[in-house]
Design a protein around this motif. Structure first.
Motif, short mmCIF file in Angstrom:
data_model
loop_
_atom_site.label_atom_id
_atom_site.label_comp_id
_atom_site.label_asym_id
_atom_site.label_seq_id
_atom_site.Cartn_x
_atom_site.Cartn_y
_atom_site.Cartn_z
N LEU A 1 37.79 105.16 -57.37
CA LEU A 1 38.87 104.36 -57.97
C LEU A 1 40.06 105.25 -58.35
O LEU A 1 41.21 104.85 -58.18
N ASN A 2 39.77 106.43 -58.85
CA ASN A 2 40.86 107.35 -59.19
C ASN A 2 41.65 107.75 -57.95
O ASN A 2 42.89 107.85 -57.99
N GLN A 3 40.95 107.96 -56.84
CA GLN A 3 41.65 108.31 -55.60
C GLN A 3 42.51 107.15 -55.12
O GLN A 3 43.65 107.35 -54.68
N ILE A 4 41.99 105.93 -55.23
CA ILE A 4 42.76 104.75 -54.83
C ILE A 4 43.99 104.61 -55.73
O ILE A 4 45.10 104.35 -55.25
N VAL B 1 46.73 107.06 -54.77
CA VAL B 1 47.46 106.64 -53.57
C VAL B 1 48.43 105.52 -53.91
O VAL B 1 49.60 105.54 -53.51
N LEU B 2 47.96 104.53 -54.67
CA LEU B 2 48.83 103.41 -55.02
C LEU B 2 50.02 103.86 -55.87
O LEU B 2 51.14 103.39 -55.69
N ASN B 3 49.75 104.77 -56.81
CA ASN B 3 50.85 105.28 -57.65
C ASN B 3 51.86 106.06 -56.81
O ASN B 3 53.07 105.95 -57.02
N THR B 4 51.38 106.84 -55.86
CA THR B 4 52.27 107.60 -54.99
C THR B 4 53.12 106.66 -54.15
O THR B 4 54.33 106.86 -54.01
N PRO C 1 55.65 99.96 -49.61
CA PRO C 1 54.87 98.79 -50.01
C PRO C 1 53.39 99.14 -50.15
O PRO C 1 52.85 99.87 -49.32
N PRO C 2 52.75 98.65 -51.20
CA PRO C 2 51.34 98.99 -51.42
C PRO C 2 50.45 98.43 -50.31
O PRO C 2 50.68 97.35 -49.81
N ILE C 3 49.41 99.19 -49.98
CA ILE C 3 48.48 98.80 -48.93
C ILE C 3 47.58 97.66 -49.40
O ILE C 3 47.39 96.69 -48.71
N GLY C 4 46.99 97.80 -50.55
CA GLY C 4 45.99 96.81 -50.93
C GLY C 4 45.99 96.43 -52.39
O GLY C 4 44.97 96.06 -52.92
N GLY C 5 47.09 96.51 -53.06
CA GLY C 5 47.10 96.12 -54.46
C GLY C 5 48.09 96.95 -55.24
O GLY C 5 48.91 97.66 -54.67
N THR C 6 48.00 96.83 -56.53
CA THR C 6 48.90 97.57 -57.41
C THR C 6 48.08 98.46 -58.33
O THR C 6 46.91 98.17 -58.60
N PRO C 7 48.68 99.53 -58.82
CA PRO C 7 47.95 100.37 -59.77
C PRO C 7 47.49 99.58 -60.99
O PRO C 7 46.41 99.79 -61.50
#
Length: 112
Positions: free
Chosen positions: A64-67, A70-73, A80-86
């Motif tokens: 989850l931290n890795q996801i 990525v989302l924050n970056t 545009p986010p791939i699969g959701g928001t932070p």
């Protein structure tokens, strides 16, 4: 190292009482003969399950931290986010933290 000769029945009995006491045979003999507190005890099955669950939860938390990273970056770069928001991961992280705390409390209070 100490060698000890036992009959098969004596060995089985020693194995049984050491296991029932929650110790390895070596630690049980140290406790009984030398009155030394064993360094460790054999985890009971419940504790083993809790330890495995805790390890799995730590792995999930790492993922989850890795996801989230990525989302924050992506969010900071305007991609545009791939699969959701932070922010969407916050409840998951909170739940995971609660589970980890619960397992830690069970392990601490189990007496092993």
């Amino acid at each position: 190292m100490l060698r000890l000769r036992l009959t098969t029945a004596e060995k089985q009995h020693l194995d049984t009482i050491a296991k029932e006491a929650g110790f390895t045979v070596s630690d049980f003999i140290r406790k009984v003969v030398l009155h030394v507190k064993p360094k460790r005890s054999v985890p009971n099955p419940d504790r083993e399950v809790l330890l495995m669950l805790l390890a799995d939860l730590h792995k999930i938390g790492s993922n989850l931290n890795q996801i989230a990273r990525v989302l924050n970056t992506e969010h900071k770069s305007g991609t545009p986010p791939i699969g959701g928001t932070p922010a969407g991961l916050t409840p998951l992280m909170t739940d995971l933290d609660g589970l980890v705390r619960y397992l830690h409390s069970k392990l601490t209070n189990s007496g092993h």
